[in-house]
Enzyme design. Sequence first.
Site, PDB file in Angstrom:
ATOM      1  N   ASP A 168       0.851  -1.199   0.000  1.00  0.00           N
ATOM      2  CA  ASP A 168       0.000   0.000   0.000  1.00  0.00           C
ATOM      3  C   ASP A 168       0.886   1.249   0.000  1.00  0.00           C
ATOM      4  O   ASP A 168       1.799   1.354   0.827  1.00  0.00           O
ATOM      5  CB  ASP A 168      -0.870  -0.049   1.265  1.00  0.00           C
ATOM      6  N   HIS A 169       0.641   2.169  -0.894  1.00  0.00           N
ATOM      7  CA  HIS A 169       1.427   3.424  -0.983  1.00  0.00           C
ATOM      8  C   HIS A 169       2.928   3.178  -0.998  1.00  0.00           C
ATOM      9  O   HIS A 169       3.674   3.754  -0.202  1.00  0.00           O
ATOM     10  CB  HIS A 169       1.070   4.373   0.169  1.00  0.00           C
ATOM     11  N   HIS A 173      -7.379   9.685   4.259  1.00  0.00           N
ATOM     12  CA  HIS A 173      -7.142   8.554   5.159  1.00  0.00           C
ATOM     13  C   HIS A 173      -7.554   8.936   6.587  1.00  0.00           C
ATOM     14  O   HIS A 173      -7.449  10.091   6.974  1.00  0.00           O
ATOM     15  CB  HIS A 173      -5.655   8.190   5.172  1.00  0.00           C
ATOM     16  N   GLY A 182     -11.362   4.425   2.877  1.00  0.00           N
ATOM     17  CA  GLY A 182     -12.713   3.857   2.977  1.00  0.00           C
ATOM     18  C   GLY A 182     -13.375   4.051   4.338  1.00  0.00           C
ATOM     19  O   GLY A 182     -14.602   3.985   4.450  1.00  0.00           O
ATOM     20  N   ASN A 207      -8.606   0.738   6.394  1.00  0.00           N
ATOM     21  CA  ASN A 207      -7.559   0.477   7.374  1.00  0.00           C
ATOM     22  C   ASN A 207      -8.002   0.932   8.769  1.00  0.00           C
ATOM     23  O   ASN A 207      -8.211   0.116   9.666  1.00  0.00           O
ATOM     24  CB  ASN A 207      -6.267   1.200   6.943  1.00  0.00           C
TER      25      ASN A 207
HETATM   26  P1  13P Z   1      -8.538   4.448   5.964  1.00  0.00           P
HETATM   27  O1  13P Z   1      -7.509   4.234   7.027  1.00  0.00           O
HETATM   28  O2  13P Z   1      -9.126   5.811   6.008  1.00  0.00           O
HETATM   29  O3  13P Z   1      -9.573   3.378   5.958  1.00  0.00           O
HETATM   30  O4  13P Z   1      -7.772   4.388   4.569  1.00  0.00           O
HETATM   31  C1  13P Z   1      -7.137   3.198   4.171  1.00  0.00           C
HETATM   32  C2  13P Z   1      -6.363   3.370   2.916  1.00  0.00           C
HETATM   33  O5  13P Z   1      -6.742   4.092   2.013  1.00  0.00           O
HETATM   34  C3  13P Z   1      -5.114   2.623   2.756  1.00  0.00           C
HETATM   35  O6  13P Z   1      -4.431   2.964   1.604  1.00  0.00           O
END
Ligand code: 13P
Length: 287
Positions: free
Chosen positions: A84-85, A177, A209, A231
């Site tokens: 992720d990222h 996020h 999300g 997340n």
């Molecule tokens: P959140 O922590 O806001 O659910 O975002 C998760 C996310 O986008 C991980 O890349």
Amino acid sequence: MLVSAKEMLTKAKAGKYAVGQFNINNLEWTKSILLTAEELKSPVILGVSEGAGKYMCGYKTVVGMVNGMLEELGITVPVALHLDHGSYEGAKACIEAGFSSIMFDGSHYPIEENVAKTKELVAICNDKGMSIEAEVGSIGGEEDGVVGAGECADPEECKMIADLGVTMLAAGIGNIHGKYPENWAGLSFETLDAVQQLTGDMPLVLHGGTGIPEDMIKKAISLGVSKINVNTECQLSFADATRKYIEAGKDLEGKGFDPRKLLAPGADAIKATVKEKMELFGSVGKA
Ligand code: 13P
């Protein structure tokens, strides 16, 4: 066996639902997410940020743990293990370690540099049968110490990056996020619509999300979002259930201090959150 996210996302885009990416932090997280996906017959993407990768003792440890669980828990639904990222270096390290999918977040580079680096990584991923996500327009909020303002992506730039052959594309549409502030303006469906018009079949990714209202999630899916990242919401559920257990003094009763008991309510809470999201995203029964 881990799979690329390509097939599950192509099906999701065509079927107008989204596959959840749930970020993992440790064994309990991973187990809860995998068991829920299997129970609901849903494809799933396990997300690993660079910080979480470091915390779990490195990408090779993560690959070993996830592969072991797929076998020992008898998981049959499609599972992708996704960075992720990722930075450019992080992406290369995960390719090496055995991930099945990466995100290269070049959104902070000038577009030409984002294009050049994405292009190189696309070629490597294609060669290895891995999926690759790119990002245009930074996602707001804080992730691993990097704070973005939540800009809206330029649809033309999205098309430029999509045309490089990435598997899925994260476009900033005002999402952030972590928890959303009271005065959040909401998602920019105008931007999303413009991005989808220019990128066609490309599965689009919605980051941040956690805390997006259900109607906005459904509308985003109707406009081409096929992967939604969650997340913080699992972290909040875990912390809440763990706090309740301790506040009720249960760790002081009998063997309540045993980590297998102490962490059980949190692990169950993650399962409930993942189930709720899979139902909302429409991925139940799609494996
Ligand atoms: P959140 O922590 O806001 O659910 O975002 C998760 C996310 O986008 C991980 O890349």
